[in-house]
Design an enzyme around this catalytic site. Sequence first.
Site, PDB file in Angstrom:
ATOM      1  N   SER A 183      44.014  42.080  36.878  1.00  0.00           N
ATOM      2  CA  SER A 183      43.456  41.087  37.813  1.00  0.00           C
ATOM      3  C   SER A 183      42.513  41.759  38.804  1.00  0.00           C
ATOM      4  CB  SER A 183      44.568  40.403  38.607  1.00  0.00           C
ATOM      5  OG  SER A 183      45.540  39.922  37.753  1.00  0.00           O
TER       6      SER A 183
ATOM      7  N   ASP B 106      45.113  48.363  44.669  1.00  0.00           N
ATOM      8  CA  ASP B 106      44.517  48.213  43.332  1.00  0.00           C
ATOM      9  C   ASP B 106      42.989  48.156  43.398  1.00  0.00           C
ATOM     10  OD1 ASP B 106      47.148  48.034  42.613  1.00  0.00           O
ATOM     11  OD2 ASP B 106      46.951  46.175  41.475  1.00  0.00           O
TER      12      ASP B 106
END
Length: 334
Positions: free
Chosen positions: A122, A167
């Site tokens: 994602s 991330d």
Amino acid sequence: MKFFIRVPLKVTLFGEHAVVHGKPAIASTLPIHVSIEAMDIDGDRLIITFNNVLLPIESLALDRKNTKIIEVKTNEETIKKFINYITTALDICEDEVRPGKRKGFLIDLKSPVPTGVGLGTSAAVSVGTIMLCLASYLSTTDVEKNLVAKLSWATEQRVQGAASPMDTYTITFGGIRYIDPSTPKAEFIESPIKMNFIIGYTQKRFTTGMLVRVVKERLRKLQSMTHIIDAIGGVVEEAKNYILRGDVESVGMLMNINHGLLDALGVVTQEHHVIVNMLREAGALGAKTSGAGGGGAFIALARDEKHAEILKSVVKTLGATVVATSLGFSGVEI
Ligand code: PMV
């Protein structure tokens, strides 16, 4: 204009969950990538294909004005999830560089791993879309990476409700990164010797959002949980020093401690306990769940390249998928 963007996936070495509560974390990119081929198209339409699945165009023509998906005639959860990240990333990027303007894009995405297993798919889609949007609007491939990281993090926060910068910052800049979420800052850290990891995943039963909420709820209720979060922060600081020194034995021990602390947070599954224990029995210097938990990604530190191959065959017999035996160096590239 046509764009080709290569976005690395990532693995968390230390500090997941605690990073959501202000502690630092260490993550690295992997030598596997989500690839995005894209071009500008007329109007404000979006046409997206995923892993060569070309869905009926009318099902993917989105009304960008309200960022609402008019209709998605597919049960493919992955595609629905990616569409949400893509439309949100484009809105955030356009509001930053061209408020009120909406462009159309044709986007072809390819991912070597499924979404939602803790390897950053994602975040990779968010970073890749932000990179595409900035390059397209600013007519340059020389895009400021701090802006890419900032807008990609905002995308994750908006879609997920809560997300640390771990991330998106790691994937934007690449290599092993010490993430300080308070700044946020992604400091590059390098080991003087090659560390041989194996990285794999099993099915993940809960979403990251759910697991983050569970930990938050427990933190609210139990004072003892605060000490676990603090302890994880301490492990991260120590691990940073041992990585910089190339002391793999200590890095491995700290991975084991971090796994124990993740278990104390309540996010390690029985299946991961078995995998991690088998890896340690097979001589891994350290092994841990990686990412949000509830199954998903794991990482182990092998003694050398040959040993990594042995560990790989051990986890394969347990039904896990291995995606890499080394860490990556590069961040997002266009
Ligand atoms: O979604 P995953 O499995 O890559 O893990 C996310 C890591 C967390 O620390 C749990 C959440 C976050 O936003 O950092």
